[in-house]
Structure formats: C-alpha cells, structure tokens
Design a protein around this motif. Structure first.
Motif, mmCIF file in Angstrom:
data_model
loop_
_atom_site.group_PDB
_atom_site.id
_atom_site.type_symbol
_atom_site.label_atom_id
_atom_site.label_comp_id
_atom_site.label_asym_id
_atom_site.label_seq_id
_atom_site.Cartn_x
_atom_site.Cartn_y
_atom_site.Cartn_z
ATOM 1 N N VAL A 152 0.849 -1.193 0.000
ATOM 2 C CA VAL A 152 0.000 0.000 0.000
ATOM 3 C C VAL A 152 0.885 1.244 0.000
ATOM 4 C CG1 VAL A 152 -1.830 1.234 1.212
ATOM 5 C CG2 VAL A 152 -1.759 -1.277 1.268
ATOM 6 N N ALA A 153 0.646 2.128 -0.941
ATOM 7 C CA ALA A 153 1.442 3.351 -1.036
ATOM 8 C C ALA A 153 1.021 4.362 0.017
ATOM 9 C CB ALA A 153 1.288 3.970 -2.427
ATOM 10 N N PRO A 154 1.953 5.210 0.465
ATOM 11 C CA PRO A 154 1.588 6.317 1.350
ATOM 12 C C PRO A 154 0.705 7.321 0.617
ATOM 13 C CG PRO A 154 3.984 6.044 1.175
ATOM 14 C CD PRO A 154 3.366 5.195 0.138
ATOM 15 N N GLY A 155 0.140 8.255 1.352
ATOM 16 C CA GLY A 155 -0.646 9.318 0.740
ATOM 17 C C GLY A 155 0.222 10.504 0.372
ATOM 18 N N VAL A 156 -0.145 11.167 -0.714
ATOM 19 C CA VAL A 156 0.526 12.401 -1.092
ATOM 20 C C VAL A 156 -0.075 13.577 -0.328
ATOM 21 C CG1 VAL A 156 0.934 14.029 -2.991
ATOM 22 C CG2 VAL A 156 1.259 11.580 -3.358
ATOM 23 N N VAL A 157 -1.407 13.650 -0.285
ATOM 24 C CA VAL A 157 -2.049 14.828 0.310
ATOM 25 C C VAL A 157 -2.025 14.810 1.836
ATOM 26 C CG1 VAL A 157 -4.442 13.979 0.441
ATOM 27 C CG2 VAL A 157 -3.991 16.409 -0.031
ATOM 28 N N SER A 158 -2.011 13.620 2.430
ATOM 29 C CA SER A 158 -2.032 13.513 3.891
ATOM 30 C C SER A 158 -1.630 12.106 4.298
ATOM 31 C CB SER A 158 -3.424 13.837 4.444
ATOM 32 O OG SER A 158 -4.370 12.868 3.986
ATOM 33 N N THR A 159 -1.431 11.931 5.612
ATOM 34 C CA THR A 159 -1.085 10.622 6.169
ATOM 35 C C THR A 159 -2.105 10.250 7.237
ATOM 36 O OG1 THR A 159 1.280 10.969 5.789
ATOM 37 C CG2 THR A 159 0.673 9.300 7.414
ATOM 38 N N SER A 160 -2.666 9.062 7.119
ATOM 39 C CA SER A 160 -3.651 8.617 8.111
ATOM 40 C C SER A 160 -2.998 8.389 9.472
ATOM 41 C CB SER A 160 -4.310 7.309 7.663
ATOM 42 O OG SER A 160 -5.125 7.505 6.547
ATOM 43 N N ARG A 161 -3.747 8.724 10.522
ATOM 44 C CA ARG A 161 -3.293 8.387 11.868
ATOM 45 C C ARG A 161 -3.601 6.909 12.140
ATOM 46 N NH1 ARG A 161 -2.126 12.982 14.791
ATOM 47 N NH2 ARG A 161 -2.999 14.921 13.950
ATOM 48 N N LEU A 162 -2.654 6.227 12.712
ATOM 49 C CA LEU A 162 -2.883 4.855 13.141
ATOM 50 C C LEU A 162 -3.699 4.872 14.432
ATOM 51 C CD1 LEU A 162 0.688 3.524 12.366
ATOM 52 C CD2 LEU A 162 -1.392 3.193 11.005
ATOM 53 N N PRO A 163 -4.443 3.799 14.721
ATOM 54 C CA PRO A 163 -5.359 3.813 15.866
ATOM 55 C C PRO A 163 -4.689 4.124 17.198
ATOM 56 C CG PRO A 163 -5.818 1.932 14.447
ATOM 57 C CD PRO A 163 -4.555 2.563 13.930
ATOM 58 N N TRP A 164 -3.402 3.802 17.326
ATOM 59 C CA TRP A 164 -2.697 4.014 18.595
ATOM 60 C C TRP A 164 -1.940 5.342 18.629
ATOM 61 C CZ3 TRP A 164 -2.318 -0.095 15.297
ATOM 62 C CH2 TRP A 164 -1.268 -0.062 14.373
ATOM 63 N N GLU A 165 -2.107 6.169 17.584
ATOM 64 C CA GLU A 165 -1.452 7.473 17.593
ATOM 65 C C GLU A 165 -2.358 8.526 18.234
ATOM 66 O OE1 GLU A 165 1.690 7.818 14.049
ATOM 67 O OE2 GLU A 165 -0.368 7.677 13.319
ATOM 68 N N ARG A 166 -1.734 9.526 18.785
ATOM 69 C CA ARG A 166 -2.458 10.608 19.454
ATOM 70 C C ARG A 166 -3.296 11.403 18.445
ATOM 71 N NH1 ARG A 166 -1.302 12.585 24.300
ATOM 72 N NH2 ARG A 166 0.807 11.708 24.213
ATOM 73 N N ARG A 167 -4.483 11.797 18.848
ATOM 74 C CA ARG A 167 -5.340 12.630 18.017
ATOM 75 C C ARG A 167 -6.074 13.646 18.888
ATOM 76 N NH1 ARG A 167 -8.682 8.628 14.740
ATOM 77 N NH2 ARG A 167 -6.685 7.520 14.785
ATOM 78 N N ALA A 168 -6.414 14.787 18.284
ATOM 79 C CA ALA A 168 -7.056 15.864 19.032
ATOM 80 C C ALA A 168 -8.487 15.515 19.409
ATOM 81 C CB ALA A 168 -7.012 17.158 18.220
ATOM 82 N N HIS A 169 -9.162 14.759 18.532
ATOM 83 C CA HIS A 169 -10.536 14.332 18.798
ATOM 84 C C HIS A 169 -10.808 13.065 18.006
ATOM 85 C CE1 HIS A 169 -11.547 16.037 14.859
ATOM 86 N NE2 HIS A 169 -10.895 17.118 15.234
ATOM 87 N N ALA A 170 -11.923 12.426 18.240
ATOM 88 C CA ALA A 170 -12.192 11.094 17.678
ATOM 89 C C ALA A 170 -12.194 11.081 16.163
ATOM 90 C CB ALA A 170 -13.527 10.574 18.203
ATOM 91 N N GLN A 171 -12.570 12.195 15.525
ATOM 92 C CA GLN A 171 -12.647 12.236 14.060
ATOM 93 C C GLN A 171 -11.385 12.799 13.415
ATOM 94 O OE1 GLN A 171 -15.221 10.706 12.562
ATOM 95 N NE2 GLN A 171 -15.764 10.217 14.679
ATOM 96 N N ASP A 172 -10.338 12.938 14.199
ATOM 97 C CA ASP A 172 -9.072 13.475 13.690
ATOM 98 C C ASP A 172 -8.284 12.333 13.050
ATOM 99 O OD1 ASP A 172 -6.895 15.058 13.193
ATOM 100 O OD2 ASP A 172 -6.183 15.105 15.250
ATOM 101 N N HIS A 173 -8.625 12.021 11.790
ATOM 102 C CA HIS A 173 -8.104 10.805 11.161
ATOM 103 C C HIS A 173 -6.748 10.974 10.489
ATOM 104 C CE1 HIS A 173 -11.747 8.609 11.919
ATOM 105 N NE2 HIS A 173 -12.485 9.440 11.216
ATOM 106 N N VAL A 174 -6.336 12.205 10.201
ATOM 107 C CA VAL A 174 -5.141 12.366 9.369
ATOM 108 C C VAL A 174 -4.144 13.359 9.960
ATOM 109 C CG1 VAL A 174 -6.371 11.785 7.237
ATOM 110 C CG2 VAL A 174 -6.171 14.179 7.930
ATOM 111 N N HIS A 175 -2.867 13.101 9.644
ATOM 112 C CA HIS A 175 -1.804 14.071 9.862
ATOM 113 C C HIS A 175 -1.749 14.971 8.622
ATOM 114 C CE1 HIS A 175 0.182 11.977 13.257
ATOM 115 N NE2 HIS A 175 -0.030 10.858 12.601
ATOM 116 N N LEU A 176 -1.805 16.268 8.809
ATOM 117 C CA LEU A 176 -1.639 17.196 7.695
ATOM 118 C C LEU A 176 -0.238 17.795 7.661
ATOM 119 C CD1 LEU A 176 -5.075 19.041 7.791
ATOM 120 C CD2 LEU A 176 -4.350 17.217 6.235
#
Length: 249
Positions: free
Chosen positions: A199-223
C-alpha cells in the motif's frame, strides 16, 4: 532490474496545498539520475472528480517516466477518462494494462460510483483474468482499495469487499507477483491470496494509526507530515522489494 515509483491519493483540488505536494513528488522523481520503468498513481487523483481538477492533474503528472493512473473513490469515471486520460466517454470501469520490458502492470478500477468502498465487478474480473492468462512477463496488479483489513477502523470500513473472487482468480495465474493499492494514506505491507499486498503512502495527507495521538475522535489524518511514495523493485529472480521515501515540499 525493474523499478516502479508508486504514489497515491494526491486529491488534487483548487487549493495550492494539494498542487504543491503533488508537484514536489513529481519534481523529486524527475530529478532522479535513473530512468524508472513506470510511475504508478493508485487513485483519488482528483478530490471532487471535477474536469478542472483532472486538467490540473494532467499538467502535474507529466514525466519523462511512463505515468499510469487508476481511479479511486473520489474520482469520477467520465471526467477521469476525458480530462485525464484524453479518451472518449464510455460506460463501465476504467481498466488499463501496461506492457513494459519484462513487466506487465494491470490497473483495475475498484471504484463504485457514488460510494466510498471498493469492489471489482464482473467486467473487471473477466478482463483481469484475460490479461493474466495472456501475460508472458511477471504481472503486478494495481487498484485503489486494499482487499484486506489493515487494522485501521476508518479505512477498513471502506476497503475493497467481495475480495474472495479476486483471491480465487489469482491462484490460477503463476506470473502474478503482487498487488499494489492506495486509499489508506499510509505505507503498509501485508499479504493477500498468498502474495504481497503493498500500500502506497498518501501524497495529500497521512492517516493516523489507531494508537497514535489525536485531538478528537474524528481526527483521522496528519496534515503536517510530508508527502511520501514507494519504490517497488523487481529483480531478475522475480523477487520484489519495496522502499519508502518522504519528499520535502
């Protein structure tokens, strides 16, 4: 030795961010002191499936290396054909095959119009079966949606389903070496039907893995992470090795 650059999910829209990140990746590839066998982009070329987005993508995805593209769930088939590929409008999936020296690349349309999940319909599976049957070189099969769970709940809910038909088909063709996908916006390596699934990485963004820190529950991506891509290397023995690289914007 065959080398393929594999990127995915540029999500090109009217914003400079997506354009600059895609341009940075293509500029990096153009600057390599090596002629790649192909640059593969596995879907979500446009963010909204608009003609103007594909026209921008066509300008950005220009290279001295052969560039191959397949649709994702954000893409729209008619506009994809007309404004990106320069083909006349036609019904049905956008399936393509590329024959290079020592390699066949089969690009399958796993998109389902109007939906986010993936599926390979009967037309695509019949087409792929024929490509594999006629192949005289090693074959890599590419599509947008991974046909397995990646242990990422948000992505797994919109992956490719009915994948058992593809698995059954693959067992009949010994030249098939691996499956290549996008959609997840993260580099990942696993297996499907006893073969590598890369699976290739994303160009526009990177998905957060389930065990990574996020600001809120719907914060799915690193920008803030840089765009990235994969290099797949097929050697003379038929062994496939994958390297991942990030690119400075």
């Amino acid at each position: 030795m065959i080398v393929i650059a594999h990127l995915s999910d540029p999500h090109i829209d009217s914003e400079q961010r997506s354009i600059e990140r895609t341009r940075a990746v293509m500029t990096y590839l153009e600057g390599l002191p090596y002629d790649l066998d192909a640059v593969l982009v596995t879907g979500d070329i446009a963010d909204h499936g608009l003609p103007s987005e594909y026209e921008e993508a066509r300008r950005l995805l220009t290279s001295r290396h052969p560039v191959l593209v397949c649709p994702g769930n954000h893409d729209e088939r008619t506009a994809f054909r007309e404004h990106l590929l320069g083909l006349p409008a036609a019904p049905g999936p956008v399936n393509q095959v590329h024959h290079g020296p020592g390699l066949t690349l089969a690009l399958c349309d796993s998109s389902v119009p109007g939906k986010d999940h993936g599926h390979l319909d009967d037309e695509t599976l019949t087409w792929l079966d024929d490509v594999l049957a006629k192949a005289t070189t090693p074959v890599l099969v590419a599509f947008h949606h991974p046909p397995v769970t990646l242990n990422m709940p948000y992505v797994d809910g919109i992956r490719m389903f009915d994948e058992q038909r593809l698995a059954e088909l693959s067992t009949r063709h010994l030249r098939l070496r691996a499956f290549l996908a996008g959609h997840a916006h993260t580099p990942a390596a696993t297996t499907f039907a006893g073969l590598p699934l890369l699976v290739a990485p994303g160009v526009v963004s990177t998905s957060r893995l389930p065990w990574e820190r996020r600001a809120h529950a719907q914060d799915h991506v690193h920008l803030d992470l840089p765009p990235a891509l994969a290099f797949h290397v097929l050697d003379a023995d038929g062994r496939l090795t994958t390297h991942y690289r990030s690119v400075t914007v």
